[in-house]
Design a protein around this motif. Structure first.
Motif, short mmCIF file in Angstrom:
data_model
loop_
_atom_site.label_atom_id
_atom_site.label_comp_id
_atom_site.label_asym_id
_atom_site.label_seq_id
_atom_site.Cartn_x
_atom_site.Cartn_y
_atom_site.Cartn_z
N GLU A 293 26.44 31.68 52.56
CA GLU A 293 25.61 30.80 50.80
C GLU A 293 26.95 30.20 51.19
O GLU A 293 27.30 28.69 50.73
N ALA A 294 27.97 31.00 50.57
CA ALA A 294 29.10 30.50 50.20
C ALA A 294 29.77 29.60 50.77
O ALA A 294 30.60 28.94 50.61
N GLU A 295 30.05 30.86 52.09
CA GLU A 295 30.56 29.84 53.57
C GLU A 295 30.46 28.09 53.70
O GLU A 295 31.36 27.19 53.62
N ALA A 296 29.21 27.76 53.59
CA ALA A 296 28.38 26.60 53.59
C ALA A 296 28.77 25.50 52.93
O ALA A 296 29.33 24.87 53.38
N SER A 297 29.26 25.96 52.10
CA SER A 297 29.43 25.69 49.98
C SER A 297 30.70 25.25 50.56
O SER A 297 31.13 23.62 50.34
N VAL A 298 31.64 25.74 51.06
CA VAL A 298 32.81 25.21 50.50
C VAL A 298 33.13 24.49 52.32
O VAL A 298 34.55 23.83 52.26
N THR A 299 32.19 25.14 53.44
CA THR A 299 33.62 24.40 54.52
C THR A 299 34.07 23.62 54.92
O THR A 299 34.94 22.62 55.19
#
Length: 432
Positions: A293-299
């Motif tokens: 979830e974090a990776e999707a939000s900052v990529t």
């Protein structure tokens, strides 16, 4: 656009206090008291325990010039907005900033000052939203320096610091100096969970006026979702209860199918804890879901930032010296990567914390059912499972499990490695 305080849910007392302070600030400006503003505002911060603590913040002259404005709600130069997550600390701070920039001094929501402040484009409103784990001294010194300038619009320079509890010690000292010796028309608005020394230093707290906010009731959150976001009433009511009064989380649950799937996966955890191996598997699944979830939000943001920096440094250029310029830019790219890594860590912890809040709500439901308390469940869709757990564990067992989830949140906040904290929690939940 409606009144700037319209989205501050369930905080009627705070809204009244902020409206009066904005009116008092406007009265100072109307009276032509700009040259007296530093002394008048600082006087109001000396005794800042609450609404009564700001009784003399305008001084006799300011109160007389205010045209009937209640002096007990006078303006001061530094504020702290406190309250639990979802109570609207940053919403209150931004709305108050808009009211200070309002040409009418009311936060009408229609004038250019209100619109640009709420839209994040006002030249005299500095907004600090930490993306990483902390706010460093370099960033704070630069902010304080910029805030010392004269307001371009003739009203106030406003500095809004969200998550002021993330200030490093050095950054807090830099801010303290500015609050102790405030520029002529600069107002500092800090947001923090509480005024405990772990969240905000005692010296900063002693120079600020505190606006306490509370967790808004689910009915008030649901009403906002229906009115502002056009969400169906039944969905809004469910989302407001499931989010436990957190407006942003309620909106996310109501509008994002992926958020609902993640919540369902978290609430399935109690059924999966059948042994030691299952406990470790559940911990790994929870950590991996938070990381994804974090990776999707900052990529997207990371890619855009890197491309913009490389372009600014001459990437892709064919002119003379372009290659040399890029070789010399390695330090800036490394600094960008460091900031992005910190932001990703923060995003992962935030995602994990949301999952832990949902899990705590489940065990809270089990505890209230075991005690036969006359309160509605947080998670209506898993009420039957919570009821079965209440019969199996009784009140004491439910309470121990709830405490294990809360202890995990506290450990992560204290910088314990998330995987270790979650694994310990899962074992505690299995053992009971």
């Amino acid at each position: 656009m409606s009144d700037v305080f319209a989205d501050l849910v369930g905080q009627d007392e705070a809204v009244v206090e902020l409206r009066r302070a904005a009116a008092a600030a406007a009265a100072v400006l109307r009276a032509g008291a700009a040259d007296r503003a530093p002394a008048l505002l600082t006087a109001g911060a000396a005794d800042s325990a609450g609404p009564a603590g700001a009784a003399d913040s305008l001084g006799p002259a300011g109160a007389a010039a205010s045209g009937g404005v209640d002096p007990s709600a006078g303006m001061t130069h530094a504020w702290i907005f406190t309250g639990p997550p979802g109570s609207g600390r940053s919403v209150a701070a931004r709305a108050f900033a808009a009211a200070l920039q309002c040409v009418h001094g009311t936060g009408c929501g229609e004038c250019p000052g209100c619109r640009t402040t709420m839209g994040g484009t006002h030249a005299d409103v500095r907004l600090v939203v930490p993306e990483g784990l902390s706010i460093g001294v370099g960033e704070m010194r630069a902010l304080v320096l910029r805030a010392a300038s004269t307001p371009s619009g003739g009203r106030w320079q406003v500095v809004v610091i969200e998550d002021a509890d993330r200030l490093t010690e050095a950054a807090g000292n830099a801010l303290l100096k500015a609050i102790e010796e405030p520029p002529p028309r600069t107002v500092f608005l800090l947001c923090a969970p509480s005024t405990h020394p772990d969240d905000i230093s005692v010296t900063i707290r002693s120079r600020c006026r505190v606006v306490p906010l509370r967790q808004p009731p689910a009915d008030a959150v649901a009403e906002v979702l229906v009115r502002r976001d056009g969400i169906a009433p039944d969905v809004a009511q469910w989302a407001a209860a499931a989010a436990q009064g957190h407006v942003g989380r309620a909106r996310r649950l109501a509008r994002d199918p992926e958020a609902r799937k993640r919540r369902e996966a978290v609430l399935a955890v109690p059924r999966r804890l059948t042994g030691v191996g299952a406990a470790f598997d559940a911990a790994s699944a929870l950590i991996e879901a938070a990381e994804a979830e974090a990776e999707a939000s900052v990529t997207d943001a990371d890619t855009t930032e890197r491309a913009a920096l490389e372009t600014a440094l001459g990437a892709g250029g064919t002119g003379r010296g372009a290659a040399g310029a890029m070789r010399g830019a390695a330090g800036q790219l490394k600094e960008l990567e460091k900031r992005q890594k910190s932001r990703a860590t923060r995003a992962q912890r935030d995602a994990l914390d949301r999952a832990l809040v949902d899990l705590a709500g489940f065990y809270r439901d089990a505890l209230t059912m075991a005690l036969r308390a006359p309160v509605a469940p947080v998670h209506t869709d898993t009420a039957a499972l919570a009821g079965a757990g209440a019969q199996k564990w009784d009140a004491e067992g439910s309470l121990r499990r709830l405490e294990a989830v809360l202890a995990c949140r506290a450990a992560i906040e204290a910088n314990v490695k998330p995987r270790i904290a979650v694994e310990a929690m899962m074992l505690a939940l299995w053992k009971g």
